[in-house]
Design an enzyme around this catalytic site. Structure first.
Site, PDB file in Angstrom:
ATOM      1  N   ALA A   1      -0.177 -34.197  39.533  1.00  0.00           N
ATOM      2  CA  ALA A   1      -0.004 -33.332  38.371  1.00  0.00           C
ATOM      3  C   ALA A   1       0.043 -31.880  38.813  1.00  0.00           C
ATOM      4  O   ALA A   1      -0.676 -31.480  39.723  1.00  0.00           O
ATOM      5  CB  ALA A   1      -1.135 -33.536  37.369  1.00  0.00           C
ATOM      6  N   ASP A   2       0.897 -31.118  38.154  1.00  0.00           N
ATOM      7  CA  ASP A   2       0.895 -29.675  38.359  1.00  0.00           C
ATOM      8  C   ASP A   2       0.096 -28.973  37.267  1.00  0.00           C
ATOM      9  O   ASP A   2      -0.356 -27.850  37.465  1.00  0.00           O
ATOM     10  CB  ASP A   2       2.327 -29.153  38.382  1.00  0.00           C
ATOM     11  CG  ASP A   2       3.030 -29.505  39.680  1.00  0.00           C
ATOM     12  OD1 ASP A   2       3.030 -28.664  40.591  1.00  0.00           O
ATOM     13  OD2 ASP A   2       3.536 -30.638  39.788  1.00  0.00           O
ATOM     14  N   ARG A   3      -0.076 -29.643  36.134  1.00  0.00           N
ATOM     15  CA  ARG A   3      -0.913 -29.097  35.063  1.00  0.00           C
ATOM     16  C   ARG A   3      -1.253 -30.216  34.092  1.00  0.00           C
ATOM     17  O   ARG A   3      -0.382 -30.958  33.651  1.00  0.00           O
ATOM     18  CB  ARG A   3      -0.178 -27.962  34.332  1.00  0.00           C
ATOM     19  CG  ARG A   3      -1.018 -27.241  33.282  1.00  0.00           C
ATOM     20  CD  ARG A   3      -0.199 -26.142  32.592  1.00  0.00           C
ATOM     21  NE  ARG A   3       0.205 -25.091  33.513  1.00  0.00           N
ATOM     22  CZ  ARG A   3      -0.329 -23.877  33.538  1.00  0.00           C
ATOM     23  NH1 ARG A   3      -1.305 -23.564  32.701  1.00  0.00           N
ATOM     24  NH2 ARG A   3       0.113 -22.973  34.389  1.00  0.00           N
TER      25      ARG A   3
ATOM     26  N   ALA B   1       2.109 -32.101  33.038  1.00  0.00           N
ATOM     27  CA  ALA B   1       3.345 -31.637  33.664  1.00  0.00           C
ATOM     28  C   ALA B   1       3.332 -32.079  35.116  1.00  0.00           C
ATOM     29  O   ALA B   1       2.369 -31.843  35.840  1.00  0.00           O
ATOM     30  CB  ALA B   1       3.448 -30.120  33.578  1.00  0.00           C
TER      31      ALA B   1
END
Length: 401
Positions: free
Chosen positions: A264-266, A274
Site C-alpha cells: 500500500a502507498d496509503r 491506494a
C-alpha cells in the site's frame, strides 16, 4: 547468499540501488543532496513507499552532515530543514510514508534540547536530532517488515489451517498466493511488506507457490519481484496483469490459491487503499473467486486524517511509460548484453494516454490489513477500526468528531 539491499547507508554517505537497471545489472547511485534524492525518487530509480521515505530522509541527513546548512540561529536552521523536507515531499505525493516521515522529522528537530545553549551549539543539536531521527527511520523499517511477515503468515495459517511437513500433523497443507508490483527488499530496508509475508510463509514451509504480475506499465513485477523470488529460491511464476482472472478460474483449486497479497502507498481511515495501478481489478477478481485479499501496510502508511479513498491524490505519470519501453539488448544467441540498452516504441506515438500510477481499492473488497502491530479485520459493521494498532491517533480523531 547475501540479502538484497536497495539502500546502503553509513553516516555521511548514502548509496541507492538503481532499480531501472535490474535484473541485469547491480549499480548503486551515490545520493548526497536533496536534489539527487528527488530525481532518484521521481525517476523511480528507487520506489516503494517505505524506501522512498528512507531515501528522502537519509539524503537530507547526508547533506546536513556534510555541511550544507549555512544557518546560524536555531530558528534559521529549523526553517532550512523544513524547506528541504517540503521540497522532497513533492517527489511522490501519493505515498503517505514520505509525508509521515517528514512530519516525524519536523517534530524531532523541534524537540531538540537547546535551552540555554549558544547559537552554534543549538544549531548542532538540531542537526544531530535530525540525523538521528532519519537513521532511526531506516532501523525501524526492517523490524516493521519482519513483524508484518509474521502477522500475515500467522493470519493465513489460521484462515486455512496451514501446516508444514515438519509439523506434528500427518499431512502438510500449503497455500499459493498472488502478489502485485514489488513490495520486497527492493521497496524497503529489507524483507519487505507483502513480499515479506510470502517470504515468511516460504520460510515456515507453508507456501506452495507464488505468482507475480508483471505490473504494467513500469513492470516492477517482472523486473523486480520475479528477480527477488528467484534470488530467494521461492517457487514462483510470472504472469501478465491480464492473466489473473484466468489463473483464478482455471487453477485456483488445483494450486490452492488462497490469497492476493499487496502492499500500500496509503491506507485511509475507512480502509480504502491506494496502491499500484491494477490492484483494484485484482481485488474485484479475488472477491468473485472467493480468494482472500490482503493489504500489507506498516502503520506509517495509515493516513487516519483522510476519511475515504475519494480524497487521495492520485499521481499521473508521463505518456511515454505506456508507449515506449527501455531494456537491455538481447543478442541473437539469447544472452543479455547489459552494456547495450535500447528504447523502442510499442504503440503509435500519437495516441492519447491516461497513465495513473495508482488506483484505490475500496475497503469492502479487503479482507485484512496487516501491520507490524497486528492484523486488522473488518468488524460486524463492515468497517475497519485501527484503534488497536494506532490508539492515540484513533482516539484523537474520534474525539474531534
Amino acid at each position: 547468499m547475501a540479502s538484497l539491499q536497495a539502500i546502503k547507508y553509513s553516516r555521511g554517505k548514502l548509496l541507492v540501488l538503481d532499480q531501472l537497471r535490474l535484473p541485469h545489472e547491480h549499480h548503486y547511485d551515490e545520493v548526497s543532496t536533496s536534489e539527487e534524492a528527488f530525481d532518484c525518487i521521481r525517476s523511480m530509480r528507487v520506489r516503494g513507499a517505505p524506501a522512498i521515505a528512507i531515501v528522502a530522509a537519509l539524503a537530507h541527513a547526508v547533506e546536513l552532515h556534510n555541511g550544507s546548512c549555512s544557518a546560524s540561529t536555531p530558528e534559521e536552521t529549523i526553517a532550512h530543514i523544513d524547506s528541504r523536507l517540503d521540497y522532497l515531499k513533492e517527489s511522490r505525493p501519493t505515498a503517505v510514508d514520505l509525508s509521515n516521515a517528514i512530519t516525524l522529522l519536523k517534530l524531532a528537530i523541534r524537540a531538540a534540547q537547546i535551552d540555554g545553549l549558544a547559537h552554534p551549539e543549538a544549531r548542532e543539536a538540531i542537526l544531530n536530532a535530525y540525523i538521528s531521527a532519519a537513521e532511526n527511520i531506516l532501523e525501524k523499517d526492517l523490524q516493521t517488515n519482519m513483524s508484518i511477515g509474521a502477522h500475515g503468515s500467522a493470519w493465513l495459517q489460521q484462515q486455512y489451517n496451514l501446516s508444514s511437513s515438519q509439523s506434528s500433523s500427518s499431512q502438510s497443507r500449503k497455500i499459493s498466493v498472488l502478489t502485485h508490483c514489488n513490495t520486497g527488499s527492493l521497496a524497503t530496508s529489507g524483507h519487505g511488506t507483502a513480499l515479506g509475508i510470502i517470504r515468511t510463509l516460504h520460510t515456515n514451509g507453508l507456501l506452495q507457490h507464488a505468482y507475480c504480475t508483471e505490473t504494467r506499465p513500469y513492470n516492477q513485477g517482472s523486473r523486480l519481484t520475479s528477480f527477488e523470488l528467484v534470488f530467494e529460491n521461492i517457487p514462483a511464476t510470472l504472469i501478465t496483469d491480464s492473466m489473473a482472472g484466468a489463473l483464478f478460474n482455471l487453477h485456483r483449486e488445483k494450486m490452492n490459491i488462497g490469497a492476493v497479497i499487496v502492499g500500500a502507498d496509503r491506507v485511509v481511515r475507512n480502509g480504502d487503499t491506494a496502491n499500484k495501478i491494477g490492484t483494484y481489478q485484482l481485488a474485484v477478481l479475488a472477491r468473485h473467486h472467493g480468494v482472500k485479499f490482503i493489504v500489507a501496510a506498516p502503520t506509517t502508511t495509515l493516513d487516519l486524517e483522510t476519511e475515504t479513498g475519494r480524497d487521495i491524490n492520485i499521481e499521473e505519470r508521463k505518456p511515454e511509460e505506456l508507449t515506449q519501453i527501455t531494456g537491455a539488448v538481447v543478442n541473437a544467441d539469447g544472452t543479455v548484453d547489459t552494456s547495450k540498452t535500447a528504447r523502442v516504441a510499442i504503440a503509435d506515438q500519437r495516441i492519447g494516454v491516461w497513465n495513473p500510477a495508482f488506483d484505490v481499492t475500496p475497503h469492502n473488497l479487503i479482507d485484512a490489513i496487516v501491520t507490524e502491530r497486528g492484523t486488522v479485520v473488518k468488524g460486524a459493521d463492515g468497517k475497519f477500526n485501527f484503534s488497536q494498532v494506532m490508539p492515540e491517533k484513533w482516539a484523537a480523531i474520534v474525539e474531534r468528531r
